[in-house]
Design an enzyme around this catalytic site. Structure first.
Site, PDB file in Angstrom:
ATOM      1  N   LEU A 193       0.834  -1.199   0.000  1.00  0.00           N
ATOM      2  CA  LEU A 193       0.000   0.000   0.000  1.00  0.00           C
ATOM      3  C   LEU A 193       0.872   1.254   0.000  1.00  0.00           C
ATOM      4  O   LEU A 193       2.078   1.175   0.245  1.00  0.00           O
ATOM      5  CB  LEU A 193      -0.923  -0.025   1.227  1.00  0.00           C
ATOM      6  CG  LEU A 193      -1.919  -1.196   1.246  1.00  0.00           C
ATOM      7  CD1 LEU A 193      -2.452  -1.446   2.640  1.00  0.00           C
ATOM      8  CD2 LEU A 193      -3.067  -0.920   0.278  1.00  0.00           C
ATOM      9  N   PRO A 194       0.279   2.426  -0.255  1.00  0.00           N
ATOM     10  CA  PRO A 194       1.104   3.636  -0.372  1.00  0.00           C
ATOM     11  C   PRO A 194       1.738   4.103   0.942  1.00  0.00           C
ATOM     12  O   PRO A 194       2.942   4.337   1.016  1.00  0.00           O
ATOM     13  CB  PRO A 194       0.124   4.682  -0.911  1.00  0.00           C
ATOM     14  CG  PRO A 194      -0.963   3.901  -1.555  1.00  0.00           C
ATOM     15  CD  PRO A 194      -1.096   2.655  -0.732  1.00  0.00           C
ATOM     16  N   THR A 208       6.277   0.374   2.336  1.00  0.00           N
ATOM     17  CA  THR A 208       7.362   1.117   2.965  1.00  0.00           C
ATOM     18  C   THR A 208       6.756   2.103   3.959  1.00  0.00           C
ATOM     19  O   THR A 208       5.977   2.981   3.592  1.00  0.00           O
ATOM     20  CB  THR A 208       8.199   1.872   1.916  1.00  0.00           C
ATOM     21  OG1 THR A 208       8.815   0.919   1.044  1.00  0.00           O
ATOM     22  CG2 THR A 208       9.283   2.700   2.587  1.00  0.00           C
ATOM     23  N   LYS A 224      15.393  -0.947   4.908  1.00  0.00           N
ATOM     24  CA  LYS A 224      14.961  -0.347   3.636  1.00  0.00           C
ATOM     25  C   LYS A 224      15.322   1.135   3.585  1.00  0.00           C
ATOM     26  O   LYS A 224      15.834   1.630   2.569  1.00  0.00           O
ATOM     27  CB  LYS A 224      13.443  -0.533   3.483  1.00  0.00           C
ATOM     28  CG  LYS A 224      12.771   0.301   2.383  1.00  0.00           C
ATOM     29  CD  LYS A 224      13.138  -0.184   0.991  1.00  0.00           C
ATOM     30  CE  LYS A 224      12.479   0.675  -0.097  1.00  0.00           C
ATOM     31  NZ  LYS A 224      11.038   0.445  -0.235  1.00  0.00           N
TER      32      LYS A 224
END
Length: 289
Positions: free
Chosen positions: A54-55, A85, A160
């Site tokens: 998802l965003p 993220t 990340k």
């Protein structure tokens, strides 16, 4: 990214249930054998393991805890692997909130361009328990080539963010140095050749230098949307008292590009700030900005 990962799962595992509020996004997955769900809650009623992509954090919370969210399925022993993220602190908080309603939540952000999602060659950074990693890894292997158990929940997001910051530093350096090279009289094509074959060669230069020359600034992830990596690392700096002067310098370049109105363009748009200052343009004769 989520479409490519889901497609690889659909081709390798059965049954695979999928849901996206944009029905057209599911068509390639249904063509590959996946089964459409009516909502996130509907998916949760049918599955023991759910992958999400998802965003941002608000969308994750809505899918998990909203009116038609996963928690409404009231399932026991349900596991979420979230490839979104996020800020590391958001992932940790969502994990705790999920546990309160009986859901196991792990973070697993991904690294790689969309073509790697479709090729099944992503780098995936799992944050969760050893048992959770062992449970998820056979499925992650269908989506990624490099599967890293980063540590407890939140560690995937930390890894990340740190990876992306090194990438951002690389892009910022390219964006600053190329206009300088042009200003002292070096040929644009030769500079491009150097940046993609010499010791300065990197994934960032191989990917972005040709796009800079083509003035292709509308084909990649927007700077504003990627800023969450910077926030993530700044919070880690504040927590630990670390000194990160190179990162801080990159952030100034990044922020300058956004302040100049390039926030909806990719990170390579940082070069425009330095081109304007020196009165040069890194381009091919036939390229259109």
């Amino acid at each position: 990214m989520g479409g490519g990962m889901a497609l690889n799962l659909a081709k390798s595992v059965s049954p695979v249930y999928v849901f996206d509020p944009i029905s057209e996004a599911m068509k390639p997955l249904l063509d590959a054998g996946a089964i459409a769900g009516d909502s996130a809650a509907d998916i949760a009623k049918k599955c023991d393991l759910i992958f999400m992509c998802l965003p941002f954090a608000p969308e994750v919370r809505a899918v998990m805890f909203g009116p038609d969210g996963i928690h409404n399925a009231r399932r026991n022993e349900l596991t979420i692997v979230d490839t979104t993220t996020l800020d590391r602190t958001d992932a940790i908080a969502i994990c705790k909130e999920a546990a309160e309603v009986g859901i196991t939540y792990w973070d697993c952000p991904i690294s790689g361009m969309p073509f790697r999602a479709y090729d099944g060659t992503l780098t995936m950074m799992f944050g969760g328990s050893a048992e959770g990693f062992a449970f998820a890894k056979p499925y992650l292997d269908h989506m990624g080539e490099h599967i890293i158990h980063a540590g407890p929940v939140g560690c995937g997001q930390a890894m990340k963010a740190l990876n992306n910051i090194v990438y951002d530093i690389n892009i910022a350096a390219i964006s600053e140095v190329i206009p300088l090279a042009l200003a002292v009289g070096l040929d644009a094509d030769l500079v491009a050749e150097l940046m993609t074959t010499g010791s300065s060669k990197s994934f960032a230069s191989e990917y972005f230098v040709p796009r800079m020359m083509d003035r292709a600034f509308h084909t990649d992830f927007a700077m504003e949307d990627a800023y969450k990596d910077i926030i993530n690392v700044q919070r880690m700096r504040d927590e630990t008292g670390a000194s990160i002067p190179v990162v801080d310098a990159m952030v100034k370049s990044y922020q300058s590009a956004m302040d100049a109105g390039f926030g909806r363009e990719p990170k390579s748009a940082m070069i425009k700030v330095y081109e304007e200052k020196l009165g040069v343009k890194f381009t091919r004769p036939d390229a259109k900005d």
